[in-house]
Design an enzyme around this catalytic site. Structure first.
Site, PDB file in Angstrom:
ATOM      1  CG  HIS A  56       4.152  -3.354   9.908  1.00 54.31           C
ATOM      2  ND1 HIS A  56       3.239  -2.790  10.761  1.00 54.31           N
ATOM      3  CD2 HIS A  56       4.346  -2.446   8.928  1.00 54.31           C
ATOM      4  CE1 HIS A  56       2.893  -1.596  10.304  1.00 54.31           C
ATOM      5  NE2 HIS A  56       3.558  -1.359   9.197  1.00 54.31           N
ATOM      6  CG  ASP A  78       4.912   2.378   7.290  1.00 50.96           C
ATOM      7  OD1 ASP A  78       4.087   2.710   6.421  1.00 50.96           O
ATOM      8  OD2 ASP A  78       4.614   1.643   8.253  1.00 50.96           O
ATOM      9  CG  HIS A  79       4.429  -0.403   3.885  1.00 46.73           C
ATOM     10  ND1 HIS A  79       4.483  -1.773   4.086  1.00 46.73           N
ATOM     11  CD2 HIS A  79       3.904   0.117   5.022  1.00 46.73           C
ATOM     12  CE1 HIS A  79       3.995  -2.059   5.289  1.00 46.73           C
ATOM     13  NE2 HIS A  79       3.644  -0.923   5.872  1.00 46.73           N
ATOM     14  CG  HIS A 107      -0.314   0.035   2.528  1.00 50.74           C
ATOM     15  ND1 HIS A 107       0.509  -0.967   3.004  1.00 50.74           N
ATOM     16  CD2 HIS A 107      -0.355   0.974   3.516  1.00 50.74           C
ATOM     17  CE1 HIS A 107       0.938  -0.662   4.213  1.00 50.74           C
ATOM     18  NE2 HIS A 107       0.434   0.521   4.542  1.00 50.74           N
TER      19      HIS A 107
END
EC number: 3.1.26.11
Length: 316
Positions: A279, A65-66, A61
């Protein structure tokens, strides 16, 4: 054989001992990257992961942070001498985000093929690259990538990777189908060949399908009814475990994440072989402190750490 390395196991913000979300898979020298948070490049260097052979990047997504490690990584890949296309798979909106990144990367020496909200993608894994293919009933792919819509505050995809194992050569079948011997090696490599105007296919010389390798990846999300079926019988299930304690359930619900126990319950329902958690919230100093409670639900569960590896082998 599939090599899997956790490059970053943190969520929200990078920490001194945890980079942000990223996983790299290595199959026959070709690589697939899952998410690309801050610190991904540094972790790749620490773990000796090359840049040039990354063929597919799967983004869950569009939260920072990704994806915030992606512009720098794309630039480094360009500087590595790569000229072959790269596939980027992601949810709705990924194309617009990548186009924004490209404003700062106008001279990439390779093409980006952006596949938005796609599923059931078939790839051939070659020595020099992984290539998207359209299949027919006579030719099978090496790799299938399936996606599943998850329950997060932003459109989010889970990924399932099915790596097929090469079928054994069947001499009797080849002779029965009157396949010329000079074509056997090419057909065993799953190539379509012609001789004297006659087409020959790999199914004419190969035996029954053998069990492959399955890896599934879901982050960020609340548990959903569809996840157990999606991850069913995975050899390795990498799942978010943002909160270790059930006392943080209200945070998990509010922020659309999971606790360790919730991830363990999905692994149990999905009958996976191993659950590897990732995560972790910045508030968790040592994820291993919360493992025992979750193991009451699913025993073969581990809290991942940056640089941790798994090797998944084909089995008879």
């Amino acid at each position: 054989m599939l090599n899997v390395t956790l490059l970053g196991t943190g969520g929200g913000m990078p920490m001194p001992n945890r980079f942000l979300s990223s996983v790299v898979m290595n199959f026959n020298g070709r690589k697939i990257l899952l998410d690309c948070g801050e610190g991904t490049q540094v972790s790749m260097r620490v773990n000796g992961t090359g840049f040039k052979s990354i063929d597919i990047i799967c983004i869950s997504h569009l939260h920072g942070d990704h994806i915030y490690g992606l512009p720098g990584l794309l630039s480094t890949i360009g500087n590595s001498g790569r000229v072959e296309d790269i596939y980027i798979i992601g949810p709705n909106g990924i194309k617009e985000v990548i186009e924004g990144f490209l404003i700062t990367l106008p001279y990439l020496p390779y093409k980006l093929n952006i596949l938005e909200d796609a599923s059931n993608l078939e790839f051939m894994v070659k020595k020099e690259k992984i290539e998207l293919v359209e299949l027919n009933e006579k030719i099978s792919s090496d790799l299938t990538i399936e996606t599943l819509g998850l329950d997060h505050s932003s459109p989010c995809l889970g990924y399932s990777f099915n790596i097929r194992r090469g079928r054994k050569f069947n001499v009797e079948k080849a002779l029965m189908n009157k396949v010329p011997k000079e074509l056997w090696s090419k057909l065993q490599r799953n190539e379509e060949v012609s001789l004297n105007g006659v087409k020959y296919y790999s199914y004419m010389v190969l035996g029954d399908e053998r069990k492959g390798i399955k890896l599934s990846y879901t982050t960020d999300t609340r548990p959903t009814e569809d996840i157990p079926g999606f991850i069913k019988e995975s050899d390795l299930y990498i799942c978010e475990g943002t909160y270790g304690s059930e006392e943080d359930m209200h945070k998990a619900i509010k922020n659309k994440h999971m606790t360790f126990k919730e991830a363990a319950n999905l692994a149990k329902k999905g009958q996976v072989k191993e659950l590897l958690l990732t995560h972790f919230s910045p508030s968790i100093n040592d994820p291993k402190e919360f493992i025992n409670n979750a193991r009451e639900v699913f025993e073969n569960l581990h809290a991942g750490s940056d640089g941790e590896e798994r090797v998944l082998n084909f089995k008879e």
